[in-house]
Design a protein around this motif. Structure first.
Motif: not given
Ligand code: FAD
Length: 286
Positions: A93-110
């Motif tokens: 929601r915060r990204l959307f509110a800032e007008g950011i349209e692109n996300i790189l979706a990752l698992r991350g390292d535990p």
């Protein structure tokens, strides 16, 4: 604008990656770097996400600065690790509110101490969730030489197929120094029917310490001649930096000549060296 749309209009894309400064460093340090990179006009700039760290909130803030003040498209990294579904929704929601349209979706390292996985186990689960939210163009990670824990490319490609089925629109690769490995990988993706854009990650290296750490973390194979040149100049940082820049320029020129979809330059927040590489390649790029 969504990265897939930019790609349709401007292939090949040139993009940068930056990372947020640690929490005890002022955020202005990265803003200064971004100001120094601005006139290079990359097609987008991505901002990493600290899977466990205290600088997580800074990713949205920096991505917003890139998008809304620098007027360059931003790609915010986001990881599954240590996040509930509700938290992911709040960040989205915060990204959307800032007008950011692109996300790189990752698992991350535990984290080493365990307890890293909450609601999303693999990147593909996060991709599926973000796709249902509907607002974003979604990227995912790819590994041309495999990962430190597995070099089985067939398994890697199966995971990429799952990411595409979940809704990934494009891939960015882990850094690689040997272009032939990248080309073999791209050929295999075509054979397996993966047709979305794949942007090739390139990390310039400037000293032997950095290259050792990269090999450890990423599993990337280091060409012997690059390693021995960096070793030769171990006590001469200026010469070692020149070796790294020369190598990156040649590598990128070869990738572009081969017709890749784009180059994603891991800048390591180094503006001067990034400017030099782009100058040698005859850019700005837009
Ligand atoms: P996944 O593709 O989910 O893979 C995670 C592990 O699970 C792998 O071992 C994989 O083989 C296995 N796996 C995947 N699917 C399945 C399945 N269906 N069944 C069984 N096993 C499966 N990390 C950060 O913390 N922050 C960042 O900003 C960040 N940016 C990155 C950017 C790029 C371009 C790349 C390449 C990596 C980045 N990373 C970042 C690192 C990344 O988070 C790690 O490499 C992480 O270990 C894997 O993430 P993934 O998205 O590839 O996960």
């Amino acid at each position: 604008m969504k990265i897939t749309q930019i790609f349709k209009e401007k292939k090949p894309l040139i993009s940068f990656e930056v990372f947020p400064p640690k929490p005890d460093y002022p955020i202005e340090t990265i803003y200064r770097t971004l100001d120094e990179l601005r006139d290079l006009a990359p097609h987008f700039i991505s901002v990493t996400y600290g899977a466990g760290g205290g600088n997580r909130r800074r990713t949205v803030e920096i991505a917003s600065r890139i998008k809304n003040e620098q007027k360059i498209e931003a790609l915010a990294h986001l990881t599954c690790i240590r996040h509930s579904r509700e938290e992911i929704d709040e960040i989205s929601r915060r990204l959307f509110a800032e007008g950011i349209e692109n996300i790189l979706a990752l698992r991350g390292d535990p984290p080493a101490e365990g307890q890293g996985i909450f609601d999303f186990t693999y990147a593909r689960d996060l991709i599926l969730h973000l796709r249902r939210l509907g607002a974003f163009c979604i990227g995912a990670a790819a590994y041309p030489e495999g990962r430190p824990d597995t070099t089985d490319i067939a398994v890697e490609i199966r995971h990429m197929q799952e990411k595409v089925a979940a809704g990934a629109d494009f891939f960015i690769t882990q850094l690689a120094f040997i272009n032939d490995h990248v080309y073999d990988f791209l050929d295999q993706l075509v054979k397996k029917g993966i047709s979305c854009p794949v942007f090739i990650g390139v990390m310039p290296v400037y000293n032997t310490r950095q290259i050792r750490r990269i090999t450890e973390l990423s599993g990337a194979k280091i060409p012997r001649e690059l390693n021995s040149l960096l070793e030769k100049y171990v006590d001469s940082p200026a010469d070692a930096e020149k070796v790294g820049i020369d190598f990156a320029v040649k590598q990128i020129a070869d990738l572009l000549a081969h017709g890749v979809d784009g180059i994603h330059l891991y800048t390591m927040n180094r503006a001067r060296q990034t400017r030099e590489i782009l100058r040698r390649l005859g850019k700005p790029v837009s």
